[in-house]
Design an enzyme around this catalytic site. Structure first.
Site, PDB file in Angstrom:
ATOM      1  N   ILE A 154     -26.537 -30.415   6.567  1.00 57.32           N
ATOM      2  CA  ILE A 154     -25.632 -30.557   7.709  1.00 57.32           C
ATOM      3  C   ILE A 154     -24.329 -29.781   7.496  1.00 57.32           C
ATOM      4  O   ILE A 154     -23.898 -29.038   8.385  1.00 57.32           O
ATOM      5  CB  ILE A 154     -25.369 -32.035   8.025  1.00 57.32           C
ATOM      6  CG1 ILE A 154     -26.697 -32.735   8.384  1.00 57.32           C
ATOM      7  CG2 ILE A 154     -24.387 -32.167   9.187  1.00 57.32           C
ATOM      8  CD1 ILE A 154     -26.575 -34.224   8.573  1.00 57.32           C
TER       9      ILE A 154
ATOM     10  N   GLU B 117     -14.048 -28.254  -3.139  1.00 55.57           N
ATOM     11  CA  GLU B 117     -14.481 -28.446  -4.525  1.00 55.57           C
ATOM     12  C   GLU B 117     -15.556 -27.435  -4.886  1.00 55.57           C
ATOM     13  O   GLU B 117     -15.576 -26.889  -5.972  1.00 55.57           O
ATOM     14  CB  GLU B 117     -14.974 -29.870  -4.755  1.00 55.57           C
ATOM     15  CG  GLU B 117     -16.148 -30.288  -3.905  1.00 55.57           C
ATOM     16  CD  GLU B 117     -16.524 -31.737  -4.127  1.00 55.57           C
ATOM     17  OE1 GLU B 117     -15.718 -32.484  -4.704  1.00 55.57           O
ATOM     18  OE2 GLU B 117     -17.631 -32.125  -3.719  1.00 55.57           O
TER      19      GLU B 117
END
Length: 431
Positions: free
Chosen positions: A219, A238
């Site tokens: 997604i 990240e």
């Protein structure tokens, strides 16, 4: 002694390098492709020579020989986050687990709450000043380097020499081995019709000039695919992967409008293709930093219009997200989801999206439930939740009452489950 002389003095064989480990040691290994395959293979081959050694890591990608229930008294894996290589062992109980916020692991290492006796890591070739880059996973590894008795590096010419706080000087290294195997490549997840529909809802709510944090999964990557027409997006994340690289290449990401660290993409680990790793090499537009810098909600939240996109497995009608377990059975981990949800909530104009298909198991099970399955590990709390998106729409829960939340979430559930969810919500006095 010159850096080159120190290099030659520390250069050794994998079998000898592993002898820097002592019984009872805790070995810290970076995230994902930052794991050093030659060193971990040598450790696996010698594991019966050790007692009570532990290997701590977020997201192991390969199932090395030491990940073995028969030899856990010799070498045991300790997960900060489960992946395919460690999930089975975690669910059976012979792979251990340390609950954490990704952003706080460095602090726990610095305080001695999480041990760090030895570091095993992939590294770039050394530069003329004697520095290596731990560019594939600066994460918590830089904190472990500062704490460890012995730092052992696997130097590989395919590891990029990146900018940022991800460098280690040869004088800090106890031993190094050389390898030339290509860095492990991780492809983009498969994207189906449901993922594409969810991605479109999210993409439509991302404004030009937003700064993005994008988690791993079908997604989030479906969102990326629909952002090519956006302008002046920034990256503070990240993980840097090929999805983000595609936005750079099409011109959607420029980082020009970032108010915090303008002109720079910021990440703590890489997971992608050889093309991505080559892009990272000595690229002044990208910096790799420890995770307590990239994921700290107070720092990441300094980005205006920060958009965080992360997936969950199940959500209840109050907005509690179980993103890391199937009931009590561990599946993954908290990772950076909570870090960036809180960061986006702090950001001026920020938006935190939790995304999920409305159903599982061939549309037979609703992922939106009255209460979480017994034993579910709560990842994003009811107090932090913002936007929830399924293929049926968007629910904004922040500031809403319990009853309002229940109505919003039932409205984006699969139509086949809405009537039942409403009845169950009434039974528990939510409606």
């Amino acid at each position: 002694m010159s850096p080159r002389e120190m290099y030659q003095q520390r250069r050794t064989t994998p079998a000898e390098a592993v002898r820097h480990v002592r019984d009872g040691d805790f070995i810290v290994v970076p995230t994902g492709v930052g794991e050093p395959p030659t060193l971990l293979t040598a450790l696996s081959e010698q594991r019966l020579d050790f007692r009570d050694v532990k290997v701590g890591q977020i997201l192991a990608l390969r199932k090395y020989g030491y990940i073995d229930p028969a030899t856990v008294d010799h070498v045991r894996h300790v997960a900060y986050f489960f992946g395919g290589a460690t999930r089975e062992g975690g669910q059976a109980g012979w792979v251990d687990f340390i609950p954490n916020y990704f952003s706080e692991i460095p602090d726990q290492i610095e305080r001695g709450l999480v041990p760090a006796d030895v570091v095993f890591s992939m590294a770039s070739p050394m530069d003329e000043q004697g520095f290596f880059a731990l560019s594939l996973g600066a994460d918590y590894t830089m904190a472990a380097v500062a704490k460890a008795r012995a730092v052992v590096l696997e130097v590989n010419p395919h590891v990029p020499f990146a900018f940022g706080n991800c460098r280690v000087h040869v004088s800090k290294v106890a031993a190094l081995v050389e390898s030339e195997e290509p860095v492990l490549e991780v492809g983009l997840p498969k994207i189906g019709v449901v993922q594409e529909a969810i991605g479109k809802y999210v993409a439509d709510m991302i404004d030009d000039g937003s700064t993005l944090q994008i988690g791993y999964g079908g997604i989030p990557d479906a969102v990326v695919m629909q952002l090519a027409h956006k302008r002046d997006l920034g990256i503070h994340t990240e993980m840097i992967g090929d999805g983000i690289l595609s936005l750079v290449e099409c011109g959607a990401v420029t980082n020009r409008r970032k108010n915090y660290l303008p002109g720079k993409m910021i990440a703590t680990f890489a997971l992608g293709s050889g093309k991505l790793y080559r892009y990272m090499n000595r690229n002044p537009a990208l910096e790799m930093h420890p995770v307590n810098y990239t994921n700290d909600p107070a720092l990441a939240g300094m980005n205006d219009n920060l958009v965080a996109i992360n997936a969950t497995l199940q959500i209840d009608l109050l907005g509690q997200c179980g993103s890391e377990s199937l009931g009590s059975a561990p599946f993954s981990g908290t990772g950076g989801q909570s870090d960036f949800v809180r960061a986006a909530n702090r950001s001026r104009g920020g938006k935190a999206f939790i995304v999920l298909p409305s159903t599982a198991k061939g549309d037979t099970v609703s992922r939106i439930v009255p209460v979480l399955s017994p034993g579910t590990h709560v990842t994003t709390s009811k107090n932090d939740i913002n936007y929830v998106v399924t293929e049926y729409g968007v629910a904004q829960l922040r500031g809403k009452s319990a009853k309002q939340r229940a109505r919003e979430l039932i409205g984006i559930a699969h139509p086949a489950f809405r009537e039942e969810l409403a009845a169950q919500a009434a039974r528990i006095r939510l409606l």
